[in-house]
Design a protein around this motif. Sequence first.
Motif, short mmCIF file in Angstrom:
data_model
loop_
_atom_site.label_atom_id
_atom_site.label_comp_id
_atom_site.label_asym_id
_atom_site.label_seq_id
_atom_site.Cartn_x
_atom_site.Cartn_y
_atom_site.Cartn_z
N ALA A 5 40.89 6.98 -27.11
CA ALA A 5 41.17 7.49 -28.45
C ALA A 5 41.12 6.38 -29.49
O ALA A 5 40.51 6.53 -30.56
N ARG A 6 41.71 5.25 -29.18
CA ARG A 6 41.70 4.13 -30.12
C ARG A 6 40.30 3.54 -30.28
O ARG A 6 39.92 3.10 -31.37
N ALA A 7 39.54 3.52 -29.19
CA ALA A 7 38.16 3.03 -29.29
C ALA A 7 37.33 3.94 -30.18
O ALA A 7 36.50 3.47 -30.98
N THR A 8 37.53 5.25 -30.07
CA THR A 8 36.81 6.20 -30.94
C THR A 8 37.19 5.99 -32.40
O THR A 8 36.31 5.99 -33.28
N ILE A 9 38.47 5.81 -32.66
CA ILE A 9 38.92 5.56 -34.04
C ILE A 9 38.33 4.26 -34.58
O ILE A 9 37.88 4.19 -35.73
N ASN A 10 38.31 3.21 -33.74
CA ASN A 10 37.74 1.93 -34.18
C ASN A 10 36.26 2.07 -34.51
O ASN A 10 35.76 1.45 -35.46
N GLY A 11 35.55 2.90 -33.72
CA GLY A 11 34.14 3.12 -34.02
C GLY A 11 33.94 3.86 -35.34
O GLY A 11 33.07 3.49 -36.14
N LEU A 12 34.75 4.89 -35.59
CA LEU A 12 34.62 5.62 -36.85
C LEU A 12 35.00 4.76 -38.05
O LEU A 12 34.42 4.89 -39.12
N ARG A 13 35.98 3.90 -37.86
CA ARG A 13 36.36 2.99 -38.96
C ARG A 13 35.26 1.99 -39.28
O ARG A 13 35.15 1.53 -40.42
N SER A 14 34.46 1.63 -38.29
CA SER A 14 33.43 0.61 -38.47
C SER A 14 32.14 1.15 -39.06
O SER A 14 31.20 0.37 -39.30
N LEU A 15 32.05 2.47 -39.27
CA LEU A 15 30.83 3.03 -39.84
C LEU A 15 30.60 2.51 -41.25
O LEU A 15 31.53 2.43 -42.06
N LEU A 16 29.35 2.15 -41.54
CA LEU A 16 28.98 1.63 -42.85
C LEU A 16 28.36 2.73 -43.69
O LEU A 16 27.68 3.62 -43.18
N ARG A 17 28.56 2.63 -44.99
CA ARG A 17 27.99 3.58 -45.94
C ARG A 17 26.71 3.00 -46.53
O ARG A 17 26.67 1.81 -46.83
N PRO A 18 25.68 3.81 -46.72
CA PRO A 18 24.41 3.29 -47.24
C PRO A 18 24.54 2.58 -48.58
O PRO A 18 23.89 1.55 -48.80
N ASP A 19 25.36 3.10 -49.48
CA ASP A 19 25.49 2.46 -50.79
C ASP A 19 26.16 1.09 -50.68
O ASP A 19 25.80 0.15 -51.41
N ASP A 20 27.11 0.94 -49.76
CA ASP A 20 27.75 -0.37 -49.56
C ASP A 20 26.77 -1.38 -48.99
O ASP A 20 26.75 -2.54 -49.40
N VAL A 21 25.96 -0.95 -48.02
CA VAL A 21 24.96 -1.85 -47.44
C VAL A 21 23.91 -2.24 -48.48
O VAL A 21 23.44 -3.40 -48.51
N ALA A 22 23.54 -1.30 -49.34
CA ALA A 22 22.56 -1.60 -50.39
C ALA A 22 23.08 -2.66 -51.35
O ALA A 22 22.33 -3.54 -51.79
N LYS A 23 24.38 -2.60 -51.67
CA LYS A 23 24.94 -3.61 -52.57
C LYS A 23 24.95 -4.99 -51.92
O LYS A 23 24.69 -6.00 -52.57
N ARG A 24 25.24 -5.04 -50.62
CA ARG A 24 25.26 -6.33 -49.94
C ARG A 24 23.87 -6.95 -49.86
O ARG A 24 23.71 -8.16 -50.02
N ARG A 25 22.87 -6.13 -49.58
CA ARG A 25 21.50 -6.63 -49.44
C ARG A 25 20.79 -6.81 -50.77
O ARG A 25 19.79 -7.52 -50.85
N GLY A 26 21.28 -6.15 -51.79
CA GLY A 26 20.60 -6.22 -53.08
C GLY A 26 19.30 -5.44 -53.09
O GLY A 26 18.37 -5.80 -53.80
#
Length: 209
Positions: A162-183
Amino acid sequence: MTDVQQPEAAGNRDRRERRPRERREPRPEAKPGEFGESRVVHVNRVAKVVKGGRRFQFAAIVVIGDKAGRVGLGYGKAREVPLAIQKGTEDAKRNVFHVALAGPTITHAIEGINGAARVMLKPAAPGTGVIAGGAARIILEEAGIKDVLAKSMGSSNSINVARATINGLRSLLRPDDVAKRRGLPEEEFVPRGLLRAYNETKKSRTQGR
C-alpha cells in the motif's frame, strides 16, 4: 389545593405549546467530489506478552479518496478494531494529495518502492480497467483511476504494498511541470492524446473547485 394546582397545570400546558418537537431534517447527500466511506486495506493483530498474560492490539491501514484524483493512506493503532480504523481514517484525511491523471489513467509509467515492496504502474488504454489486486487495487480505485496496469514485486506485505503504491502515485510528474523545467513546449515530448486527456482533467478539476 385544586385552585392552586390549576394555574401550574395551565402553565405547563403553555410551555409544551411553546416548545413543539423539532423535526429532524434528512442528512444532505454527499456532493460529487467529496470523500466517501473509508476502505480498510488490512487489519493486523499484535500480541504483547506481559506479566499478567498477553495484551492484544490492532493496527489498521485505511484508504480514503474522492474517486476524482484525490487519495490518502492512513495507519492507526488501538486495542479495539473500530477505534484503530477510526484513527487510520483520520490519519488518511491528513495525508490526502492530488494524483496526476490524464483522463482515466496516469500520466506516465512509474515504480513505487517501500522497503522490500515494489509496485510498477503503467498507463493503459481506455476500457482496460484496473489490472491490479490486493492493496494496490483499492488505492487505485479510490483515487479514481479507471485504466491502469499494476504489478507488485518483492514483499507481499499489505502495508508495504500500500505504501509503495502511494509513493508511486506521489512521484507522478505533470506535463506542465516538466515543460517548465526543460524550457520546452509540452507538445514536443508529450503524446498528443495523453496531453489532451491531461488538460481536460486539469480543466474539470479547476471548475470543480
